[in-house]
Motif scaffolding. Sequence first.
Motif, PDB file in Angstrom:
ATOM      1  N   CYS A  54      47.065  29.345  65.925  1.00 43.21           N
ATOM      2  CA  CYS A  54      48.359  29.987  66.326  1.00 43.21           C
ATOM      3  C   CYS A  54      48.832  29.269  67.397  1.00 43.21           C
ATOM      4  O   CYS A  54      48.260  29.188  68.533  1.00 43.21           O
ATOM      5  N   ALA A  55      49.948  28.432  67.201  1.00 43.94           N
ATOM      6  CA  ALA A  55      50.499  27.507  68.354  1.00 43.94           C
ATOM      7  C   ALA A  55      51.927  28.043  68.809  1.00 43.94           C
ATOM      8  O   ALA A  55      52.922  27.979  67.876  1.00 43.94           O
ATOM      9  N   ALA A  56      52.086  28.536  69.920  1.00 38.59           N
ATOM     10  CA  ALA A  56      53.237  29.202  70.145  1.00 38.59           C
ATOM     11  C   ALA A  56      53.421  29.282  71.695  1.00 38.59           C
ATOM     12  O   ALA A  56      52.365  28.822  72.507  1.00 38.59           O
ATOM     13  N   SER A  57      54.481  29.369  72.390  1.00 38.67           N
ATOM     14  CA  SER A  57      54.977  29.147  73.674  1.00 38.67           C
ATOM     15  C   SER A  57      54.429  30.347  74.583  1.00 38.67           C
ATOM     16  O   SER A  57      54.098  30.224  75.811  1.00 38.67           O
ATOM     17  N   GLU A  83      51.342  37.078  73.177  1.00 39.56           N
ATOM     18  CA  GLU A  83      51.385  38.418  73.509  1.00 39.56           C
ATOM     19  C   GLU A  83      50.401  39.014  74.279  1.00 39.56           C
ATOM     20  O   GLU A  83      50.735  40.071  75.044  1.00 39.56           O
ATOM     21  N   ARG A  84      49.095  38.281  74.195  1.00 36.24           N
ATOM     22  CA  ARG A  84      48.260  38.814  75.110  1.00 36.24           C
ATOM     23  C   ARG A  84      47.010  37.711  75.200  1.00 36.24           C
ATOM     24  O   ARG A  84      47.219  36.746  74.601  1.00 36.24           O
ATOM     25  N   PRO A  85      46.314  37.926  76.194  1.00 39.21           N
ATOM     26  CA  PRO A  85      45.431  36.570  76.262  1.00 39.21           C
ATOM     27  C   PRO A  85      44.042  36.685  75.308  1.00 39.21           C
ATOM     28  O   PRO A  85      43.972  35.468  74.924  1.00 39.21           O
ATOM     29  N   TYR A  86      43.653  37.628  74.853  1.00 39.68           N
ATOM     30  CA  TYR A  86      42.643  37.813  73.898  1.00 39.68           C
ATOM     31  C   TYR A  86      42.519  39.294  73.577  1.00 39.68           C
ATOM     32  O   TYR A  86      42.933  40.223  74.107  1.00 39.68           O
ATOM     33  N   PHE A 110      37.541  29.865  60.775  1.00 40.65           N
ATOM     34  CA  PHE A 110      37.844  30.488  62.355  1.00 40.65           C
ATOM     35  C   PHE A 110      39.279  30.161  62.533  1.00 40.65           C
ATOM     36  O   PHE A 110      40.218  29.830  61.787  1.00 40.65           O
ATOM     37  N   GLY A 111      39.691  30.620  63.775  1.00 45.58           N
ATOM     38  CA  GLY A 111      41.106  30.485  64.358  1.00 45.58           C
ATOM     39  C   GLY A 111      41.051  30.504  65.843  1.00 45.58           C
ATOM     40  O   GLY A 111      40.096  31.125  66.433  1.00 45.58           O
ATOM     41  N   PHE A 112      42.166  29.913  66.235  1.00 49.07           N
ATOM     42  CA  PHE A 112      42.145  29.904  67.935  1.00 49.07           C
ATOM     43  C   PHE A 112      43.701  29.626  68.175  1.00 49.07           C
ATOM     44  O   PHE A 112      44.613  29.018  67.221  1.00 49.07           O
ATOM     45  N   ASP A 113      44.108  30.118  69.525  1.00 48.57           N
ATOM     46  CA  ASP A 113      45.483  29.889  70.024  1.00 48.57           C
ATOM     47  C   ASP A 113      45.490  28.562  70.641  1.00 48.57           C
ATOM     48  O   ASP A 113      44.497  28.280  71.361  1.00 48.57           O
ATOM     49  N   MET A 114      46.754  28.165  70.838  1.00 47.19           N
ATOM     50  CA  MET A 114      47.191  26.995  71.581  1.00 47.19           C
ATOM     51  C   MET A 114      48.383  27.101  72.028  1.00 47.19           C
ATOM     52  O   MET A 114      49.418  27.477  71.213  1.00 47.19           O
ATOM     53  N   ASN A 115      48.786  26.563  73.226  1.00 49.23           N
ATOM     54  CA  ASN A 115      50.049  26.881  73.976  1.00 49.23           C
ATOM     55  C   ASN A 115      50.310  25.581  74.600  1.00 49.23           C
ATOM     56  O   ASN A 115      49.730  25.265  75.484  1.00 49.23           O
ATOM     57  N   VAL A 116      51.366  24.746  74.002  1.00 45.56           N
ATOM     58  CA  VAL A 116      52.023  23.668  74.782  1.00 45.56           C
ATOM     59  C   VAL A 116      53.366  24.031  74.690  1.00 45.56           C
ATOM     60  O   VAL A 116      54.229  22.820  74.584  1.00 45.56           O
ATOM     61  N   ALA A 170      53.915  23.594  67.935  1.00 44.26           N
ATOM     62  CA  ALA A 170      53.612  23.427  66.581  1.00 44.26           C
ATOM     63  C   ALA A 170      53.263  21.938  66.258  1.00 44.26           C
ATOM     64  O   ALA A 170      52.419  21.818  65.496  1.00 44.26           O
ATOM     65  N   THR A 171      53.852  21.047  66.846  1.00 43.42           N
ATOM     66  CA  THR A 171      53.364  19.564  66.666  1.00 43.42           C
ATOM     67  C   THR A 171      52.081  19.328  67.213  1.00 43.42           C
ATOM     68  O   THR A 171      51.139  18.592  66.368  1.00 43.42           O
ATOM     69  N   PHE A 172      51.847  19.685  68.298  1.00 41.07           N
ATOM     70  CA  PHE A 172      50.426  19.727  68.686  1.00 41.07           C
ATOM     71  C   PHE A 172      49.425  20.395  67.641  1.00 41.07           C
ATOM     72  O   PHE A 172      48.405  19.947  67.470  1.00 41.07           O
ATOM     73  N   GLY A 173      49.997  21.466  67.178  1.00 43.03           N
ATOM     74  CA  GLY A 173      49.075  22.441  66.278  1.00 43.03           C
ATOM     75  C   GLY A 173      48.806  21.592  64.908  1.00 43.03           C
ATOM     76  O   GLY A 173      47.656  21.281  64.247  1.00 43.03           O
ATOM     77  N   ILE A 174      49.952  20.725  64.453  1.00 42.39           N
ATOM     78  CA  ILE A 174      49.792  19.953  63.317  1.00 42.39           C
ATOM     79  C   ILE A 174      48.951  18.889  63.502  1.00 42.39           C
ATOM     80  O   ILE A 174      48.055  18.354  62.615  1.00 42.39           O
ATOM     81  N   GLN A 175      48.826  18.087  64.474  1.00 44.40           N
ATOM     82  CA  GLN A 175      48.000  17.064  64.931  1.00 44.40           C
ATOM     83  C   GLN A 175      46.343  17.438  64.975  1.00 44.40           C
ATOM     84  O   GLN A 175      45.581  16.802  64.296  1.00 44.40           O
TER      85      GLN A 175
END
Length: 388
Positions: free
Chosen positions: A138-141, A144-147, A163-169, A174-179
């Motif tokens: 889940c790559a978004a700016s 909605e919550r920390p965890y 598995f899954g994890f969040d990332m925020n740049v 989205a492009t960071f997530g694609i890489q």
Amino acid sequence: MQDTLSQTAQDGAQLTGRPVISATGLFTPAESITNEELVASFNEYVDRFNAANSAAIEAGEMEALQHSSVEFIEKASGIKARHVMSKAPILDPDIMAPRWDARSNEEWSMMAEIGVAAAKQALERAGRKPEDVDAVLCAASNMERPYPAMAIEIQQALGIEGFGFDMNVACSSATFGIQTAADYIRAGNAKSVLVVSPEITSGHLNWRDRDSHFIFGDVATAVLVEDAAIAPAKHWEILGTKLKTVFSNNIRNNFGFLNRANPETAGTADKLFVQEGRKVFKEVVPMVAQMIIDEAQRLSLDPTALRRLWLHQANAGMNRLIAHKVLGHEANDDESPTVLDTYGNTSSAGSIIAFHLNSDDLAAGDTGLICSFGAGYSAGTVFVRKTA
């Protein structure tokens, strides 16, 4: 300054997979706000504020607020409308912010709900079932919550193992997530990865700030990154990716759980989106343009020969200048398509929307660029080539 390139992942001798984009998905909220509607609401608020503070304004103790206008918004940004999840409260001069009912822990969160909708479309377009996917990012700016991580909720809602994890740049998420997904494919740690970007950006916008009240909209996108060995015949080969970050305070949002420790500042405007727009324009445009040119040349690609640029949808002027520097001429709508006019700035989802809506017409062998940039500063490039 941090300059990150997945050189090891792309050039290492032990790599096992070749990443491609198999499909994309898009969720668009049903409600949209036009500039005319937005200006009418904002100007009503301005009139009420100035009337309520007329004595202080006349005494020089306070500055009167200025009206906004459709012409000002379109000249400053190129935006004509934006989709939102909660229209009526945003247009109410007494509220001017989105409002929605609280959801219990047993209900899907709003980000998960729209993220799942986009993800399902991507899976359907690729002919995939949830059990075919190994991971969800889940790559978004703005989460909605920390965890628990939004990605894990989306994973559970779709019925995906792994598995899954969040990332925020910020806008580059989205492009960071694609890489990141591509590197998992290259390293053999996954065969199929969903990069989901649910962006409810209306929630962190100061709708009472004349300089930014028109910028953001809500949306969700999904990108299915897979090993070419299992991808559908029609896909996009990922030729190379590059990420870059340079610290700057010129785009900032100070909201966070630590705000509660200081009640005096908890409700101040800097807990929403703020930016120094002119500085951002001046500093980001040359950085991103040069990054694109340098990476294209490293990949033995002629940047002026790129068939299409799917750029971050933040500002029409920025995109026009970046495209001109990269292509060597003024880009037309076919070379650098815009969705900014109807979607507004949707943070990390913008370049993916542009790609999703403006890529089917390209021919096999055509090469293009997905590029995003924003707060951090951050920038991400994904060079792609259409196969069939």
